[in-house]
Design a protein around this motif. Structure first.
Motif, PDB file in Angstrom:
ATOM      1  N   ALA A   1       4.599  11.270   1.635  1.00  0.00           N
ATOM      2  CA  ALA A   1       4.564   9.955   0.984  1.00  0.00           C
ATOM      3  C   ALA A   1       4.588   8.883   2.066  1.00  0.00           C
ATOM      4  O   ALA A   1       5.300   9.009   3.056  1.00  0.00           O
ATOM      5  CB  ALA A   1       5.752   9.792   0.049  1.00  0.00           C
ATOM      6  N   GLN A   2       3.791   7.878   1.863  1.00  0.00           N
ATOM      7  CA  GLN A   2       3.713   6.797   2.824  1.00  0.00           C
ATOM      8  C   GLN A   2       3.650   5.487   2.073  1.00  0.00           C
ATOM      9  O   GLN A   2       2.978   5.380   1.051  1.00  0.00           O
ATOM     10  CB  GLN A   2       2.471   6.949   3.701  1.00  0.00           C
ATOM     11  CG  GLN A   2       2.263   5.807   4.665  1.00  0.00           C
ATOM     12  CD  GLN A   2       0.936   5.906   5.396  1.00  0.00           C
ATOM     13  OE1 GLN A   2       0.222   6.883   5.248  1.00  0.00           O
ATOM     14  NE2 GLN A   2       0.611   4.895   6.168  1.00  0.00           N
ATOM     15  N   GLY A   3       4.320   4.505   2.579  1.00  0.00           N
ATOM     16  CA  GLY A   3       4.275   3.200   1.929  1.00  0.00           C
ATOM     17  C   GLY A   3       4.455   2.085   2.930  1.00  0.00           C
ATOM     18  O   GLY A   3       5.142   2.237   3.936  1.00  0.00           O
ATOM     19  N   SER A   4       3.805   0.984   2.663  1.00  0.00           N
ATOM     20  CA  SER A   4       3.989  -0.203   3.489  1.00  0.00           C
ATOM     21  C   SER A   4       3.926  -1.429   2.585  1.00  0.00           C
ATOM     22  O   SER A   4       3.214  -1.462   1.591  1.00  0.00           O
ATOM     23  CB  SER A   4       2.927  -0.289   4.585  1.00  0.00           C
ATOM     24  OG  SER A   4       1.661  -0.497   4.015  1.00  0.00           O
ATOM     25  N   GLU A   5       4.673  -2.424   2.978  1.00  0.00           N
ATOM     26  CA  GLU A   5       4.740  -3.642   2.195  1.00  0.00           C
ATOM     27  C   GLU A   5       4.943  -4.795   3.173  1.00  0.00           C
ATOM     28  O   GLU A   5       5.736  -4.685   4.110  1.00  0.00           O
ATOM     29  CB  GLU A   5       5.905  -3.550   1.215  1.00  0.00           C
ATOM     30  CG  GLU A   5       6.033  -4.689   0.267  1.00  0.00           C
ATOM     31  CD  GLU A   5       7.131  -4.442  -0.760  1.00  0.00           C
ATOM     32  OE1 GLU A   5       7.116  -5.135  -1.762  1.00  0.00           O
ATOM     33  OE2 GLU A   5       7.985  -3.580  -0.551  1.00  0.00           O
ATOM     34  N   SER A   6       4.215  -5.864   2.978  1.00  0.00           N
ATOM     35  CA  SER A   6       4.354  -7.007   3.872  1.00  0.00           C
ATOM     36  C   SER A   6       4.192  -8.295   3.075  1.00  0.00           C
ATOM     37  O   SER A   6       3.456  -8.342   2.098  1.00  0.00           O
ATOM     38  CB  SER A   6       3.326  -6.948   5.002  1.00  0.00           C
ATOM     39  OG  SER A   6       2.027  -7.086   4.478  1.00  0.00           O
ATOM     40  N   ALA A   7       4.898  -9.297   3.516  1.00  0.00           N
ATOM     41  CA  ALA A   7       4.817 -10.616   2.887  1.00  0.00           C
ATOM     42  C   ALA A   7       4.822 -11.660   3.997  1.00  0.00           C
ATOM     43  O   ALA A   7       5.468 -11.477   5.031  1.00  0.00           O
ATOM     44  CB  ALA A   7       5.988 -10.837   1.938  1.00  0.00           C
TER      45      ALA A   7
ATOM     46  N   GLN B   1       0.858  -1.169   0.000  1.00  0.00           N
ATOM     47  CA  GLN B   1       0.000   0.000   0.000  1.00  0.00           C
ATOM     48  C   GLN B   1       0.903   1.230   0.000  1.00  0.00           C
ATOM     49  O   GLN B   1       1.757   1.386   0.867  1.00  0.00           O
ATOM     50  CB  GLN B   1      -0.896  -0.001   1.233  1.00  0.00           C
ATOM     51  CG  GLN B   1      -1.828   1.172   1.299  1.00  0.00           C
ATOM     52  CD  GLN B   1      -2.726   1.109   2.532  1.00  0.00           C
ATOM     53  OE1 GLN B   1      -2.569   0.263   3.386  1.00  0.00           O
ATOM     54  NE2 GLN B   1      -3.647   2.023   2.612  1.00  0.00           N
ATOM     55  N   PHE B   2       0.691   2.068  -0.972  1.00  0.00           N
ATOM     56  CA  PHE B   2       1.490   3.278  -1.098  1.00  0.00           C
ATOM     57  C   PHE B   2       0.557   4.456  -1.331  1.00  0.00           C
ATOM     58  O   PHE B   2      -0.399   4.351  -2.079  1.00  0.00           O
ATOM     59  CB  PHE B   2       2.486   3.170  -2.261  1.00  0.00           C
ATOM     60  CG  PHE B   2       3.567   2.166  -2.022  1.00  0.00           C
ATOM     61  CD1 PHE B   2       4.667   2.495  -1.255  1.00  0.00           C
ATOM     62  CD2 PHE B   2       3.469   0.895  -2.532  1.00  0.00           C
ATOM     63  CE1 PHE B   2       5.646   1.566  -1.009  1.00  0.00           C
ATOM     64  CE2 PHE B   2       4.447  -0.037  -2.298  1.00  0.00           C
ATOM     65  CZ  PHE B   2       5.545   0.296  -1.532  1.00  0.00           C
ATOM     66  N   GLY B   3       0.845   5.562  -0.693  1.00  0.00           N
ATOM     67  CA  GLY B   3       0.026   6.756  -0.856  1.00  0.00           C
ATOM     68  C   GLY B   3       0.914   7.985  -0.952  1.00  0.00           C
ATOM     69  O   GLY B   3       1.941   8.089  -0.279  1.00  0.00           O
ATOM     70  N   VAL B   4       0.530   8.895  -1.786  1.00  0.00           N
ATOM     71  CA  VAL B   4       1.273  10.143  -1.980  1.00  0.00           C
ATOM     72  C   VAL B   4       0.286  11.291  -1.837  1.00  0.00           C
ATOM     73  O   VAL B   4      -0.796  11.269  -2.419  1.00  0.00           O
ATOM     74  CB  VAL B   4       1.945  10.186  -3.371  1.00  0.00           C
ATOM     75  CG1 VAL B   4       2.631  11.505  -3.588  1.00  0.00           C
ATOM     76  CG2 VAL B   4       2.929   9.051  -3.519  1.00  0.00           C
ATOM     77  N   TYR B   5       0.643  12.269  -1.063  1.00  0.00           N
ATOM     78  CA  TYR B   5      -0.197  13.433  -0.865  1.00  0.00           C
ATOM     79  C   TYR B   5       0.648  14.659  -1.155  1.00  0.00           C
ATOM     80  O   TYR B   5       1.757  14.793  -0.672  1.00  0.00           O
ATOM     81  CB  TYR B   5      -0.700  13.465   0.574  1.00  0.00           C
ATOM     82  CG  TYR B   5      -1.409  14.740   0.947  1.00  0.00           C
ATOM     83  CD1 TYR B   5      -0.782  15.684   1.729  1.00  0.00           C
ATOM     84  CD2 TYR B   5      -2.699  14.987   0.499  1.00  0.00           C
ATOM     85  CE1 TYR B   5      -1.419  16.859   2.071  1.00  0.00           C
ATOM     86  CE2 TYR B   5      -3.338  16.153   0.837  1.00  0.00           C
ATOM     87  CZ  TYR B   5      -2.702  17.089   1.623  1.00  0.00           C
ATOM     88  OH  TYR B   5      -3.332  18.243   1.957  1.00  0.00           O
ATOM     89  N   GLY B   6       0.143  15.549  -1.949  1.00  0.00           N
ATOM     90  CA  GLY B   6       0.876  16.768  -2.251  1.00  0.00           C
ATOM     91  C   GLY B   6      -0.056  17.956  -2.309  1.00  0.00           C
ATOM     92  O   GLY B   6      -1.211  17.849  -2.697  1.00  0.00           O
TER      93      GLY B   6
END
Length: 135
Positions: free
Chosen positions: A90-96, A37-42
């Motif tokens: 910017a925010q991002g998370s990744e999981s496996a 999940q990745f999100g970008v706010y500007g």
């Protein structure tokens, strides 16, 4: 009385039985999952202002007698303004995740049982007929 005389039949049996049960159970499995999940706010804001104000007056006079007259009135105004806002995130998370399992169950059971069985057959004149007993 029958021609064979009195007939009596008895059959009794006793014994022991045993057995074994072998059971083998095997199970295996695996799972795997992945998430990102990745999100970008500007945000951007900009403002600009510019003001110019000018006024002028210039008078110049030369007379016949050689006199000279000069007058100058002048106004000048200038305003410059600038504003800028900027926000960036910017925010991002990744999981496996991966998991697997395997199981092996072995069952061995022994059992024993005892039994007794009996059968009787009586034929005779004194008894008044036929009698059968079973246990």
């Amino acid at each position: 009385m029958s021609e064979y005389g009195d007939l009596e039949y008895s059959n009794f049996q006793a014994g022991q039985e045993s057995g074994e049960l072998d059971k083998l159970h095997q199970a295996a499995g695996s799972e795997s999952d992945y998430a990102s999940q990745f999100g970008v706010y500007g945000e951007d804001h900009s403002a600009s202002e510019s003001t110019d104000f000018s006024t002028g007056r210039h008078v110049e006079f030369d007379g016949a007698d050689g006199s000279h007259y000069e007058s100058t009135d002048f106004t000048n105004y200038s305003n410059d303004s600038h504003t800028s806002d900027s926000v960036f995130a910017a925010q991002g998370s990744e999981s496996a995740h991966t998991a697997s399992f395997s199981e092996l169950d072995a069952l061995r059971a022994q059992f024993g049982s005892s039994f007794a069985q009996g059968t009787q057959l009586h034929l005779g004149e004194g008894d008044g007929g036929l009698s059968i007993a079973s246990h």
